[in-house]
Design a protein around this motif. Structure first.
Motif, mmCIF file in Angstrom:
data_model
loop_
_atom_site.group_PDB
_atom_site.id
_atom_site.type_symbol
_atom_site.label_atom_id
_atom_site.label_comp_id
_atom_site.label_asym_id
_atom_site.label_seq_id
_atom_site.Cartn_x
_atom_site.Cartn_y
_atom_site.Cartn_z
ATOM 1 N N THR A 71 -6.722 -8.762 -7.572
ATOM 2 C CA THR A 71 -7.490 -7.677 -8.185
ATOM 3 C C THR A 71 -7.657 -7.850 -9.692
ATOM 4 N N HIS A 100 -9.415 2.069 2.834
ATOM 5 C CA HIS A 100 -9.739 1.769 1.434
ATOM 6 C C HIS A 100 -8.606 0.980 0.774
ATOM 7 N N GLU A 101 -7.388 1.509 0.877
ATOM 8 C CA GLU A 101 -6.257 0.831 0.233
ATOM 9 C C GLU A 101 -5.967 -0.516 0.877
ATOM 10 N N GLU A 144 -13.216 -2.043 -7.138
ATOM 11 C CA GLU A 144 -13.314 -1.144 -5.994
ATOM 12 C C GLU A 144 -14.256 -1.658 -4.897
ATOM 13 N N ASN A 156 0.861 -1.186 0.000
ATOM 14 C CA ASN A 156 0.000 0.000 0.000
ATOM 15 C C ASN A 156 0.889 1.226 0.000
ATOM 16 N N HIS A 213 -8.074 -3.090 -0.718
ATOM 17 C CA HIS A 213 -7.425 -3.600 -1.924
ATOM 18 C C HIS A 213 -6.331 -4.609 -1.561
ATOM 19 N N SER A 251 -12.375 -2.728 -1.596
ATOM 20 C CA SER A 251 -11.743 -1.584 -0.927
ATOM 21 C C SER A 251 -12.787 -0.654 -0.309
#
Length: 680
Positions: free
Chosen positions: A490, A469-470, A498, A444, A473, A501
């Protein structure tokens, strides 16, 4: 040249890249060698005299180019997070070479015929779900790269790809230079007027990093400039800072991106025509959940209309606040954050300066880890002394609930001149099972303003949300559980990527999480319940503004990529006219104005695809309801379904079907409007 570490077997712990041994010059040598090897491997697959099978064609392609991929991942992670003039020079040189290599692969007719034969015969191949999906992905990739075109059209497609790669790289480097070169130096008491201690401290540290000890510097990192725009009572400086931020890529010199944008639009439109599509937007969306520009516009319009109404109401409240302080002027973009902070204080008795001491970077990282532990049983152990590309990078070993190694997580949290702006997740190595269990190495990258030596780094609530959020991911990459690299982590539809995330952000706002990890950086005391209640009550504050600045970008991105030509395109005038056509408020600008819209023009990852955040938000707002309906945000049964259908599945299942498998039905847009406070 002496031995090249990029070409050796890595004996580092967890096979991390041996960063300390890698010099910029190693990359060109390694790219030349590994590209040649990869080309030989691909040609051997194409020229195999045996009849095509999944194993000798598709799986063989998945195994090819391993060293090239390893070198490229290392290189491009560095060019994003810790670049240099030497790396940037190599990046410019390699961009068209990589595009050429891709074209030679995807336009190899013998190879395409093998894949097409498998595709035509797919019903008789007895493929499981994952293999069927991998075959579909390869067939689609080759077709979309022009494999089925006539020779002349193939040649033109290759030329377009190489040129787009070159100018996309230049776009990103221009943007980075504009950001790195800018500094607003503050010296006097008037310059610092209104700034809270945490921002003054961060500005002093930024000045020190730039050799301006004793002064204060505001940079174009969001974690620096946004709080400056919130708190500074010096309107002239706010205007100066905002205009510098807003005009990145539009300065008229060597870093001006407007001609690059026009050429990009033109080349993308030509590419789409060669492939038989009405526009680049039609081409790009054909391979997504949305499928058509009409579906995207319908979604964005449903959100735009209530958001615009809400934004106008918010603007009037800001103007009232300004008038109450004797400031009788029209609200400008550099005023919005300043007066919205005052309105929030008045309406909710809440301000960022009061909140920020409770949002320490280390504690928010801990909160993200703890949430992953309670949902998925993951544990995170920090490892010291491992090779990293910059001293601030932290490394954590990730294990499952049984103590088995899952992967490595790298956290690179602080802004610096060698790092592009924004926040993202990437991988130094993806998960797959082609040659035994290969575990992921996920990173990240964020851009927080670093606290002074010995001081905690404090975040805004928006910063904390970005970290969650990150990390969502990152979990998508870490929890991946598939065989083939192409669909790992991903490797999903752009408007599905998205979901993991944005869904993960929900846990940050839950009292069960905040009450444990939002503790004062000096006293260690938990955030008072009254302050926590005010924070949660104000969660939808300013959502008209936030939705308008985002949705405007998505609409402009869509409309630009419906153009049939970029020739003679005046980018600034196009932006002005398009925003006027949708009644964009003068007091709000696009979140990313076209000349620095990296999502769309520094590569084509989100080109005609910036809507994806909202498409996924329809799902994430609805998906969190599955936990709320259970009355437990960590409900084990729901968490297991979330792991199975969303976080571990990669691109194996159809995204719409896997969402339904998790939720029991399709998503409902009402949940998004309610989440943003825009429901009627």
């Amino acid at each position: 040249m002496t031995a090249n570490p990029l070409l050796d077997k890595w004996s580092t712990p967890f096979e991390l890249p041996p960063f300390g041994d890698i010099e910029p010059d190693h990359f060109m040598d390694a790219f030349e060698a590994t590209m040649a090897t990869a080309r030989a491997e691909i040609d051997a697959i194409a020229d195999n005299p045996d009849a095509p099978s999944f194993d000798n064609t598709i799986e063989a392609l998945e195994k090819s180019g391993e060293l090239l991929s390893r070198t490229a991942r290392t290189f491009y992670n560095l060019t994003g997070a810790h670049t240099s003039p030497e790396l940037q020079s190599i990046e410019r040189e390699m961009a068209p070479k990589f595009a050429k290599h891709g074209s030679e692969t995807f336009q190899n007719n013998a190879l395409y015929q093998r894949i097409a034969t498998l595709w035509e015969n797919r019903e008789n191949l007895d493929l499981d779900e994952e293999k069927a999906r991998v075959l579909e992905r390869y067939h689609s990739m080759f077709q979309r790269a022009g494999a089925g075109l006539e020779p002349e059209a193939k040649t033109r497609m290759a030329e377009i790809s190489q040129r787009l790669a070159s100018i996309g790289t230049q776009f990103g480097q221009n943007m980075l230079k504009d950001e790195a070169d800018y500094q607003l130096v503050l010296e006097t008491k008037d310059d610092l007027a209104g700034l809270p201690d945490f921002l003054i401290s961060a500005a002093a540290e930024a000045a020190k990093d730039r050799g301006l000890e004793g002064k204060y510097v505001i940079t174009l990192s969001r974690s620096s400039i946004e709080p400056f725009l919130q708190f500074s009572t010096n309107r002239t400086l706010r205007e100066t800072a905002f205009k510098a931020w807003s005009s990145r890529g539009e300065g008229g010199g060597n870093t001006d991106n407007r001609k690059i944008v026009a050429e990009t639009i033109d080349l993308r439109a030509e590419k789409a025509r060669l492939l038989g599509f009405d526009s680049f937007a039609h081409f790009k969306l054909d391979d997504t959940m949305a499928k058509t520009p009409e579906a995207v516009r319908e979604l964005l319009t449903k959100v735009w209309t209530p958001a615009l109404k809400q934004a106008h109401a918010e603007e009037e409240k800001l103007a009232e606040m300004a008038r109450s302080e004797g400031d009788n002027f029209e609200i400008a973009p550099w005023d919005w954050r300043h007066y919205s902070e005052k309105v929030r204080k008045a309406d909710f008795d809440l301000d960022e300066a009061e909140l920020k001491p409770y949002l320490q970077l280390d504690k928010i990282i801990e909160a993200a880890f703890d949430t992953a532990n309670r949902l998925f049983g993951l544990s995170f152990e920090e490892k010291h002394g491992l090779p990293v590309y910059q001293p601030d990078v932290r490394v954590f070993e990730v294990k499952d609930r049984n103590g088995k190694h899952v992967g490595l997580f790298l956290g690179d949290y602080f802004a610096r001149a060698s790092k592009r702006s924004g926040a993202w997740m990437s991988a130094f190595r993806g998960q797959h099972r082609l040659d035994g269990d290969v575990s992921p190495i996920i990173v990240n990258v964020l851009n927080f303003s670093k606290g002074a030596p010995g001081e905690a780094t404090l975040l805004t609530f928006e910063d904390a949300r970005t970290l969650f959020h990150e990390f969502g991911h990152a979990l998508h990459g870490l929890l991946s559980n598939v065989t083939y690299p192409i669909i790992a982590g991903t490797g999903v539809a752009r408007d599905f990527v998205e979901l993991p995330s944005q869904l993960y952000e929900h846990w940050l706002s839950e009292p069960d999480v905040l009450s444990r990890f939002a503790v004062h950086y000096k006293t260690g005391e938990a955030m008072p319940k009254a302050l926590l209640d005010k924070l949660l009550a104000a969660e939808n504050f300013n959502q008209g503004f936030a939705t308008v600045e985002y949705t405007a970008c998505a609409l402009v991105d869509l409309e630009m990529h419906l153009l049939d030509s970029g020739k003679d395109l005046d980018v600034s005038e196009y932006e002005r006219k398009t925003l006027a056509d949708i009644d964009m408020p003068k007091a709000i600008t696009m979140r990313h104005r076209i000349p620095h819209f990296a999502h769309a023009f520094s590569g084509d990852g989100y080109s005609a695809g910036y809507y994806s955040y909202m498409w996924s938000e329809v799902m994430d707002a609805d998906a969190f309801g599955a936990f709320e309906e259970k009355g437990d945000i960590f409900d084990p049964e729901t968490a297991e379904k979330l792991y199975t259908h969303i976080y571990s599945a990669g691109g194996r299942p159809d995204p719409a079907e896997t969402y339904k498998a998790f939720r029991g039905r399709g998503p409902d847009i009402k949940a998004l409007l309610e989440k943003r406070g825009l429901a009627a």
